[in-house]
Design a protein around this motif. Structure first.
Motif, short mmCIF file in Angstrom:
data_model
loop_
_atom_site.label_atom_id
_atom_site.label_comp_id
_atom_site.label_asym_id
_atom_site.label_seq_id
_atom_site.Cartn_x
_atom_site.Cartn_y
_atom_site.Cartn_z
N LEU A 177 -2.08 -8.71 -2.09
CA LEU A 177 -1.26 -8.14 -1.02
C LEU A 177 -2.02 -8.23 0.31
CD1 LEU A 177 -0.06 -4.81 -2.70
CD2 LEU A 177 1.18 -6.97 -2.56
N SER A 178 -1.28 -8.45 1.37
CA SER A 178 -1.89 -8.40 2.70
C SER A 178 -2.12 -6.93 3.06
CB SER A 178 -0.96 -9.05 3.73
OG SER A 178 0.21 -8.25 3.88
N ALA A 179 -2.93 -6.70 4.06
CA ALA A 179 -3.18 -5.33 4.52
C ALA A 179 -1.88 -4.66 4.96
CB ALA A 179 -4.20 -5.33 5.66
N GLU A 180 -1.01 -5.43 5.61
CA GLU A 180 0.29 -4.89 6.05
C GLU A 180 1.16 -4.51 4.85
OE1 GLU A 180 3.98 -5.99 9.03
OE2 GLU A 180 2.76 -7.63 8.23
N ALA A 181 1.18 -5.35 3.82
CA ALA A 181 1.97 -5.05 2.61
C ALA A 181 1.42 -3.80 1.92
CB ALA A 181 1.96 -6.24 1.66
N ILE A 230 18.74 0.65 -9.76
CA ILE A 230 17.60 -0.27 -9.83
C ILE A 230 16.97 -0.41 -8.44
CG2 ILE A 230 16.92 -2.67 -10.26
CD1 ILE A 230 19.16 -2.78 -12.35
N ARG A 231 15.64 -0.34 -8.45
CA ARG A 231 14.88 -0.55 -7.20
C ARG A 231 13.75 -1.53 -7.51
NH1 ARG A 231 12.42 4.55 -5.75
NH2 ARG A 231 10.56 3.83 -6.82
N LEU A 232 13.67 -2.56 -6.69
CA LEU A 232 12.61 -3.56 -6.84
C LEU A 232 11.83 -3.63 -5.54
CD1 LEU A 232 14.81 -6.36 -8.43
CD2 LEU A 232 13.34 -4.74 -9.64
N GLU A 233 10.52 -3.78 -5.64
CA GLU A 233 9.69 -3.93 -4.45
C GLU A 233 8.93 -5.25 -4.57
OE1 GLU A 233 7.75 -0.44 -2.80
OE2 GLU A 233 8.63 0.72 -4.43
N THR A 234 8.83 -5.92 -3.45
CA THR A 234 8.17 -7.23 -3.44
C THR A 234 6.81 -7.16 -2.75
OG1 THR A 234 9.24 -7.89 -1.39
CG2 THR A 234 10.36 -8.46 -3.46
N SER A 235 6.01 -8.17 -2.99
CA SER A 235 4.66 -8.22 -2.43
C SER A 235 4.63 -8.73 -1.00
CB SER A 235 3.78 -9.12 -3.30
OG SER A 235 4.29 -10.44 -3.32
N SER A 236 5.77 -9.15 -0.49
CA SER A 236 5.84 -9.69 0.87
C SER A 236 7.15 -9.27 1.51
CB SER A 236 5.75 -11.22 0.81
OG SER A 236 5.86 -11.78 2.08
#
Length: 114
Positions: free
Chosen positions: A80-84, A41-47
């Motif tokens: 999302l921020s530009a960095e995200a 399982i792989r999860l990615e977050t918005s921050s």
């Protein structure tokens, strides 16, 4: 070693091999889906921090059957921020038409609980 013992051991070995082969053949014919399931399982977050972000990418794959997988992005509540965007490699415009996090999470939970 006496002949009866040697014959008994050979019979046992042959029986175990036949059982192994039948089980292996059944596994091959049935495919591995559902018979052995170990999910990666792989999860990615918005921050970068869980307090500020939410899960926006849900991914799981059965290491024994790559057709048994779940891979879906969700639309975050906060853009999302530009960095995200740079770190994730996905933009707000790409996520604009994705389903909500709640809808994706519900399907993901069903998938992993099978």
């Amino acid at each position: 070693m006496n002949d009866k013992l040697m014959q008994s051991q050979k019979l046992l070995r042959d029986s175990l091999f036949e059982l192994y082969m039948q089980g292996g053949l059944e596994l091959y014919l049935a495919g591995t889906r559902g018979l052995k399931r170990e999910l990666i399982i792989r999860l990615e977050t918005s921050s970068l921090t869980p307090e500020k972000g939410e899960i926006i990418h849900y991914y799981a794959i059965n290491r024994w059957d790559e057709e048994d997988q779940f891979d879906e992005w969700a639309k975050p509540l906060v853009a999302l921020s530009a960095e995200a965007e740079r770190i994730l490699g996905v933009t707000n415009s790409q996520l604009e038409y994705c389903r909500s996090t709640d809808a994706v999470l519900e399907d993901f939970a069903s998938f992993i609980s099978v």
